[in-house]
Design an enzyme around this catalytic site. Structure first.
Site, PDB file in Angstrom:
ATOM      1  N   HIS A  77       0.847  -1.203   0.000  1.00  0.00           N
ATOM      2  CA  HIS A  77       0.000   0.000   0.000  1.00  0.00           C
ATOM      3  C   HIS A  77       0.880   1.250   0.000  1.00  0.00           C
ATOM      4  CE1 HIS A  77      -3.545   2.478   1.510  1.00  0.00           C
ATOM      5  NE2 HIS A  77      -2.519   3.238   1.855  1.00  0.00           N
ATOM      6  N   GLU A  78       1.867   1.262   0.912  1.00  0.00           N
ATOM      7  CA  GLU A  78       2.731   2.453   1.026  1.00  0.00           C
ATOM      8  C   GLU A  78       3.553   2.659  -0.232  1.00  0.00           C
ATOM      9  OE1 GLU A  78       0.987   2.845   4.627  1.00  0.00           O
ATOM     10  OE2 GLU A  78       1.888   4.224   3.210  1.00  0.00           O
ATOM     11  N   HIS A 126       1.722   4.261  -3.070  1.00  0.00           N
ATOM     12  CA  HIS A 126       1.646   5.725  -3.003  1.00  0.00           C
ATOM     13  C   HIS A 126       2.789   6.345  -3.802  1.00  0.00           C
ATOM     14  CE1 HIS A 126      -1.742   6.493  -0.422  1.00  0.00           C
ATOM     15  NE2 HIS A 126      -1.249   5.821   0.602  1.00  0.00           N
ATOM     16  N   ASP A 139     -10.307  13.750   7.353  1.00  0.00           N
ATOM     17  CA  ASP A 139      -9.523  12.762   6.596  1.00  0.00           C
ATOM     18  C   ASP A 139      -9.232  13.257   5.183  1.00  0.00           C
ATOM     19  OD1 ASP A 139      -8.257  10.290   5.947  1.00  0.00           O
ATOM     20  OD2 ASP A 139     -10.174   9.426   5.287  1.00  0.00           O
TER      21      ASP A 139
HETATM   22  C1  LIG Z   1      -3.016   0.058   4.697  1.00  0.00           C
HETATM   23  C2  LIG Z   1      -1.968   1.022   5.125  1.00  0.00           C
HETATM   24  C3  LIG Z   1      -2.535   2.321   5.610  1.00  0.00           C
HETATM   25  O1  LIG Z   1      -3.670   2.676   5.442  1.00  0.00           O
HETATM   26  O2  LIG Z   1      -1.594   3.076   6.277  1.00  0.00           O
HETATM   27  C4  LIG Z   1      -2.017   4.222   6.909  1.00  0.00           C
HETATM   28  C5  LIG Z   1      -2.308   4.185   8.303  1.00  0.00           C
HETATM   29  C6  LIG Z   1      -2.216   2.904   9.052  1.00  0.00           C
HETATM   30  C7  LIG Z   1      -2.679   5.379   8.957  1.00  0.00           C
HETATM   31  C8  LIG Z   1      -2.755   6.567   8.220  1.00  0.00           C
HETATM   32  C9  LIG Z   1      -2.488   6.603   6.833  1.00  0.00           C
HETATM   33  C10 LIG Z   1      -2.135   5.425   6.175  1.00  0.00           C
HETATM   34  C11 LIG Z   1      -1.876   5.434   4.689  1.00  0.00           C
HETATM   35  O3  LIG Z   1      -0.808   4.930   4.238  1.00  0.00           O
HETATM   36  O4  LIG Z   1      -2.746   5.963   3.954  1.00  0.00           O
HETATM   37 ZN   LIG Z   2      -2.513   5.226   2.068  1.00  0.00          ZN
END
Ligand SMILES: CCC(=O)Oc1c(C)cccc1C(=O)O
Ligand SMILES: [Zn+2]
Length: 317
Positions: free
Chosen positions: A143-144, A147, A227
Site C-alpha cells: 500500500h505504502e 503511493h 480525513d
Molecule cells: C493500509 C496502510 C494504511 O492505510 O496506512 C495508513 C495508516 C495505518 C494510517 C494513516 C495513513 C495510512 C496510509 O498509508 O494511507
Molecule cells: Zn494510504
C-alpha cells in the site's frame, strides 16, 4: 558502501521466518539489498521521529530478536513488492528507473501509523492494541509503496475524490501483491497487523467497506472535510468496485462477472499510469478504466463489460 552481498534469515513481526538480502562488512551486516534496482535500504529510527535514522546494522547476521522483526518484514516485503511491479508490470521500482527503496521502522513511540513520506516508507510500532508493528503486513507495505508509484505517475491530489482514488489504488495493489505471493490472501486491508486481540477484523474491507463504516456506493460518499475529505473513507467505493471486478458478484441489484486478479491488475495499472491525472474524480476514473480495459481487451470484450458493471454497481455511471 563497500561489502559483500549476502543473504540472512530472520523472524518477522508475526514470528514467521524469512530470508532476505544483506550487505556484509567486517562488523556485521547492513539491511541493504543491492540485487533490486538501485537497492533496498532499511533504517532504524530507534523510537524517535528523525528519518531515515540509522542504517540497520546487525552484528551477527542473525535477525531473530523481537526488536528485529519490524526491520526483517520491512526489508523482505519491500523486496517482494519490488518484484511484483518488476515481474508483473515491468516497472523497475516505483519510478520505473530503479529508485532506491528506503524504509524506516521503529518510528516514534507506540505510533499507530504507516506512511509514504514523499521519499521513503515509514512504519510505527503500533501501541500493541490497535496495531502491532505496521511493517508486519505485506498489504500495508505494498500500500505504502503504491503511493510512490501513484506520486510518480497519476500524482492524484491527496484530498477529496482524487485522494480517495489515490487511497484505493494503494489498497488495490496492496491486496494484489498479497495474492501474488499467496500471503494469507484476502480482500481485507491490514488484517495481519490490526487489533491483535480481536480476530477477524481489519483496518478496511474491500469486500464489504461498510464493515469499517466506509461507503460501498457513490450515493453514500462522505462529503465532509475530515480525513482530507474522506480519502480513507470514499476509497471504499472504488475498493468495492475492484473487489467486484476481480471476484464478481451482485451489488445493489447490479451483477458483475469477475475477471480475476491478473486482468484486474493489468487494467488498474494501465489506468493509474496512462490515464489518471492529479485532479481525476470518480467520473473520470470510470472513463479512464473503461479506456484502459478497451486498450487491453477490446471495446466489445467481457472485461470492458465487467468494468462498466463494476462502476455501475457502486453508483458511478
Ligand atoms: C493500509 C496502510 C494504511 O492505510 O496506512 C495508513 C495508516 C495505518 C494510517 C494513516 C495513513 C495510512 C496510509 O498509508 O494511507
Ligand atoms: Zn494510504
Amino acid at each position: 558502501l563497500t561489502g559483500e552481498d549476502s543473504t540472512a534469515t530472520g523472524k518477522g513481526v508475526l514470528g514467521d521466518t524469512k530470508s532476505f538480502n544483506t550487505l556484509v562488512i567486517s562488523k556485521g551486516s547492513y539491511l541493504v539489498d543491492r540485487t533490486r534496482g538501485n537497492g533496498i535500504f532499511t533504517y532504524d529510527a530507534k523510537n524517535r521521529t528523525r528519518i531515515p535514522g540509522t542504517l540497520w546494522l546487525d552484528s551477527d547476521n542473525v535477525y531473530n530478536a523481537a526488536y528485529d522483526g519490524a526491520a526483517v518484514d520491512a526489508h523482505a516485503y519491500a523486496g517482494q513488492t519490488y518484484d511484483y511491479f518488476q515481474d508483473v508490470h515491468n516497472r523497475n521500482s516505483y519510478d520505473g528507473n530503479g529508485a532506491e527503496l528506503i524504509s524506516t521502522v521503529h518510528y516514534g513511540r507506540s505510533y499507530n501509523n504507516a506512511f509514504w513520506s514523499g521519499s521513503q516508507m515509514v512504519y510505527g510500532d503500533g501501541d500493541g492494541n490497535t496495531f502491532v508493528p505496521l511493517s508486519g503486513a505485506l498489504d500495508v507495505i505494498a500500500h505504502e509503496l503504491t503511493h510512490a508509484v501513484t506520486d510518480t505517475t497519476a500524482d492524484l491530489i491527496y484530498q477529496n475524490e482524487s485522494g480517495a482514488i489515490n487511497e484505493s489504488m494503494s489498497d488495490i495493489f496492496g491486496t494484489l501483491v498479497e495474492h501474488h505471493f499467496n500471503n494469507n490472501p484476502d480482500w481485507q486491508v491490514g488484517e495481519d497487523i490490526y487489533t491483535p486481540n480481536v480476530a477477524g477484523d481489519a483496518l478496511r474491507s474491500m469486500e464489504d467497506p461498510t464493515l469499517s463504516g466506509d461507503p460501498d456506493h457513490y450515493s453514500k460518499r462522505y462529503t465532509g472535510t475530515g480525513d482530507n475529505g474522506g480519502v480513507h473513507i470514499n476509497s471504499g467505493i472504488s475498493n468495492k468496485a475492484a473487489y467486484l471486478l476481480a471476484n464478481g458478484g451482485t451489488h445493489y441489484g447490479v451483477s458483475v462477472n469477475g475477471i480475476g486478479n491478473d486482468k484486474a491488475g493489468e487494467i488498474y495499472y494501465r489506468t493509474l499510469t496512462q490515464y489518471l491525472t492529479p485532479n481525476s474524480n470518480y467520473s473520470h476514473f470510470r472513463v479512464s478504466t473503461i479506456q484502459a480495459a478497451t486498450d487491453l481487451y477490446g471495446a466489445s470484450s467481457a472485461e470492458v463489460a465487467s468494468v462498466k458493471a463494476a462502476f455501475s454497481a457502486v453508483g458511478v455511471n
